[in-house]
Design a protein around this motif. Sequence first.
Motif, PDB file in Angstrom:
ATOM      1  N   ALA A 101       0.638  -1.233  -0.663  1.00 57.02           N
ATOM      2  CA  ALA A 101       0.011   0.041  -0.109  1.00 57.02           C
ATOM      3  C   ALA A 101       1.034   1.396   0.379  1.00 57.02           C
ATOM      4  O   ALA A 101       0.691   2.252  -0.814  1.00 57.02           O
ATOM      5  N   VAL A 102       1.785   1.370   1.232  1.00 57.37           N
ATOM      6  CA  VAL A 102       2.656   2.147   0.589  1.00 57.37           C
ATOM      7  C   VAL A 102       3.308   2.476  -0.901  1.00 57.37           C
ATOM      8  O   VAL A 102       3.601   3.646  -0.997  1.00 57.37           O
ATOM      9  N   ALA A 103       4.048   1.769  -1.110  1.00 56.83           N
ATOM     10  CA  ALA A 103       4.936   1.717  -2.290  1.00 56.83           C
ATOM     11  C   ALA A 103       3.520   2.249  -3.741  1.00 56.83           C
ATOM     12  O   ALA A 103       4.009   3.107  -4.375  1.00 56.83           O
ATOM     13  N   ALA A 104       2.692   1.830  -3.430  1.00 52.09           N
ATOM     14  CA  ALA A 104       1.318   2.272  -4.432  1.00 52.09           C
ATOM     15  C   ALA A 104       1.140   4.043  -4.400  1.00 52.09           C
ATOM     16  O   ALA A 104       1.082   4.467  -5.189  1.00 52.09           O
ATOM     17  N   ARG A 105       0.784   4.506  -2.668  1.00 55.69           N
ATOM     18  CA  ARG A 105       1.087   5.035  -2.035  1.00 55.69           C
ATOM     19  C   ARG A 105       2.088   6.574  -2.733  1.00 55.69           C
ATOM     20  O   ARG A 105       1.172   7.569  -3.627  1.00 55.69           O
ATOM     21  N   LEU A 106       2.896   6.342  -2.772  1.00 58.48           N
ATOM     22  CA  LEU A 106       3.890   6.736  -3.159  1.00 58.48           C
ATOM     23  C   LEU A 106       4.247   7.118  -4.526  1.00 58.48           C
ATOM     24  O   LEU A 106       5.020   8.058  -5.791  1.00 58.48           O
ATOM     25  N   ALA A 107       3.705   5.745  -5.003  1.00 58.20           N
ATOM     26  CA  ALA A 107       3.866   5.973  -6.938  1.00 58.20           C
ATOM     27  C   ALA A 107       2.999   6.811  -7.538  1.00 58.20           C
ATOM     28  O   ALA A 107       3.121   8.314  -8.386  1.00 58.20           O
ATOM     29  N   ARG A 108       1.737   6.833  -7.013  1.00 63.08           N
ATOM     30  CA  ARG A 108       0.753   7.799  -6.718  1.00 63.08           C
ATOM     31  C   ARG A 108       1.060   9.107  -6.731  1.00 63.08           C
ATOM     32  O   ARG A 108       0.813  10.494  -7.718  1.00 63.08           O
ATOM     33  N   ALA A 109       2.136   9.926  -5.766  1.00 62.14           N
ATOM     34  CA  ALA A 109       2.295  10.731  -5.872  1.00 62.14           C
ATOM     35  C   ALA A 109       3.298  11.512  -6.572  1.00 62.14           C
ATOM     36  O   ALA A 109       3.841  12.430  -6.871  1.00 62.14           O
ATOM     37  N   LEU A 110       3.966  10.763  -7.699  1.00 61.11           N
ATOM     38  CA  LEU A 110       4.874  11.048  -8.560  1.00 61.11           C
ATOM     39  C   LEU A 110       4.520  11.943  -9.933  1.00 61.11           C
ATOM     40  O   LEU A 110       2.958  10.760 -10.009  1.00 61.11           O
ATOM     41  N   ARG A 111       4.713  11.955 -10.564  1.00 60.70           N
ATOM     42  CA  ARG A 111       4.796  12.721 -12.017  1.00 60.70           C
ATOM     43  C   ARG A 111       5.524  11.705 -12.815  1.00 60.70           C
ATOM     44  O   ARG A 111       5.753  10.542 -12.473  1.00 60.70           O
ATOM     45  N   PRO A 112       5.071  11.630 -13.908  1.00 61.19           N
ATOM     46  CA  PRO A 112       4.790  10.193 -14.961  1.00 61.19           C
ATOM     47  C   PRO A 112       6.770  10.537 -15.277  1.00 61.19           C
ATOM     48  O   PRO A 112       6.830  12.070 -15.574  1.00 61.19           O
ATOM     49  N   GLY A 113       7.112   9.735 -14.920  1.00 60.78           N
ATOM     50  CA  GLY A 113       8.683   9.617 -15.309  1.00 60.78           C
ATOM     51  C   GLY A 113       9.533  10.302 -14.120  1.00 60.78           C
ATOM     52  O   GLY A 113      11.103  10.097 -14.003  1.00 60.78           O
ATOM     53  N   GLY A 114       9.111  10.245 -12.747  1.00 60.23           N
ATOM     54  CA  GLY A 114       9.253  10.174 -11.442  1.00 60.23           C
ATOM     55  C   GLY A 114       9.816   9.215 -10.762  1.00 60.23           C
ATOM     56  O   GLY A 114      10.187   8.170 -11.636  1.00 60.23           O
ATOM     57  N   LEU A 115      11.015   9.627 -10.262  1.00 56.02           N
ATOM     58  CA  LEU A 115      11.153   8.580  -8.786  1.00 56.02           C
ATOM     59  C   LEU A 115      10.665   8.276  -7.998  1.00 56.02           C
ATOM     60  O   LEU A 115      11.154   9.206  -6.924  1.00 56.02           O
ATOM     61  N   LEU A 116      11.713   6.878  -7.327  1.00 54.52           N
ATOM     62  CA  LEU A 116      11.420   6.414  -5.847  1.00 54.52           C
ATOM     63  C   LEU A 116      12.519   6.181  -5.669  1.00 54.52           C
ATOM     64  O   LEU A 116      13.418   4.478  -6.609  1.00 54.52           O
ATOM     65  N   VAL A 117      13.492   6.588  -5.372  1.00 56.50           N
ATOM     66  CA  VAL A 117      14.763   6.024  -4.667  1.00 56.50           C
ATOM     67  C   VAL A 117      14.367   5.998  -2.409  1.00 56.50           C
ATOM     68  O   VAL A 117      13.995   6.789  -1.886  1.00 56.50           O
ATOM     69  N   ALA A 118      14.644   4.775  -2.772  1.00 58.14           N
ATOM     70  CA  ALA A 118      14.474   4.106  -1.116  1.00 58.14           C
ATOM     71  C   ALA A 118      16.067   3.414  -0.788  1.00 58.14           C
ATOM     72  O   ALA A 118      16.106   2.278  -1.851  1.00 58.14           O
ATOM     73  N   GLY A 119      16.153   3.665   0.670  1.00 56.88           N
ATOM     74  CA  GLY A 119      17.696   2.708   1.185  1.00 56.88           C
ATOM     75  C   GLY A 119      16.745   1.732   1.924  1.00 56.88           C
ATOM     76  O   GLY A 119      16.350   2.827   3.658  1.00 56.88           O
ATOM     77  N   PHE A 120      17.056   0.433   2.455  1.00 57.15           N
ATOM     78  CA  PHE A 120      17.211   0.200   3.459  1.00 57.15           C
ATOM     79  C   PHE A 120      17.805  -1.344   3.857  1.00 57.15           C
ATOM     80  O   PHE A 120      18.052  -1.781   2.750  1.00 57.15           O
ATOM     81  N   GLY A 121      18.084  -1.933   4.763  1.00 63.30           N
ATOM     82  CA  GLY A 121      18.426  -2.807   5.478  1.00 63.30           C
ATOM     83  C   GLY A 121      17.863  -3.952   5.085  1.00 63.30           C
ATOM     84  O   GLY A 121      16.982  -3.760   5.115  1.00 63.30           O
ATOM     85  N   LEU A 122      18.296  -5.789   5.056  1.00 64.13           N
ATOM     86  CA  LEU A 122      18.200  -6.388   4.532  1.00 64.13           C
ATOM     87  C   LEU A 122      18.269  -7.915   5.348  1.00 64.13           C
ATOM     88  O   LEU A 122      18.139  -8.453   4.834  1.00 64.13           O
ATOM     89  N   ASP A 123      19.410  -7.017   6.645  1.00 61.80           N
ATOM     90  CA  ASP A 123      19.923  -8.508   7.228  1.00 61.80           C
ATOM     91  C   ASP A 123      19.851  -8.085   9.023  1.00 61.80           C
ATOM     92  O   ASP A 123      19.837  -6.158   8.734  1.00 61.80           O
ATOM     93  N   ARG A 124      20.253  -8.575   9.972  1.00 61.04           N
ATOM     94  CA  ARG A 124      20.548  -8.436  11.040  1.00 61.04           C
ATOM     95  C   ARG A 124      21.007  -7.090  11.596  1.00 61.04           C
ATOM     96  O   ARG A 124      21.301  -6.352  11.955  1.00 61.04           O
ATOM     97  N   GLU A 125      22.614  -6.900  10.443  1.00 60.81           N
ATOM     98  CA  GLU A 125      23.374  -6.127  10.937  1.00 60.81           C
ATOM     99  C   GLU A 125      23.459  -4.666  10.329  1.00 60.81           C
ATOM    100  O   GLU A 125      23.392  -3.676  10.646  1.00 60.81           O
ATOM    101  N   HIS A 126      22.330  -5.058   9.514  1.00 62.06           N
ATOM    102  CA  HIS A 126      21.972  -3.058   8.755  1.00 62.06           C
ATOM    103  C   HIS A 126      20.188  -2.946   9.242  1.00 62.06           C
ATOM    104  O   HIS A 126      20.399  -2.105   8.860  1.00 62.06           O
TER     105      HIS A 126
END
Length: 205
Positions: A133-158
């Motif tokens: 749902a969050v991905a969809a909400r953020l996508a709708r906030a973008l103009r066509p051609g706009g970018l979503l940039v997300a950084g996050f950890g994938l393991d316990r270290e991060h």
Amino acid sequence: MLAAMSRWEKLTGGASGEQYAARFVQLAEQDEDVHGEARLCATLVSPGARVLDAGCGTGRVLIRLAQLGYDGVGVDRDASMLAVARRNAPELTWLQADLSAFDPATAGVTTGFDLVVAAGNIFPLLAPGTEAAVAARLARALRPGGLLVAGFGLDREHLPVPPSLTLGEYDAYCGAAGLTLTDRFATWDADPYDGGGYAVSVHRR
């Protein structure tokens, strides 16, 4: 109405704004780089672009982007974090909202952002089950051609909590929201991604 308690709120109690801000002040005083996220965003869109800082916290990223000439809006559901952001940059627009239900129009904000940035482990710290749902909400906030940039950890270290989201799952949520992966990095300095425990993903609408 706010959604179920997020993993962030379970971790912090929703009262961590001052402590979070103090940590980055200390890092800056130790000459640590605290602006990598803003620097990468500035390579993706030109000054004057409209930026939505999703899960903006204390405003560190958006405030830096504003200093670089970007037009930004920050949104977060943690009132303690937003209190710091509003104090440090009262001239910027700060909105309290749950990202899974965020509607810029009802908040009085025009959609069509050139870039949405979700830094600071936003997606793994959402309420479980709200990631799509969050991905969809953020996508709708973008103009066509706009970018979503997300950084996050994938393991316990991060991550400060047990891992809950894989890159495959995240890409699938973005794909369902009409976004296409264009780049993936290992850091906010745009180092090549090598399959490690942290990733910065760039998706285009």
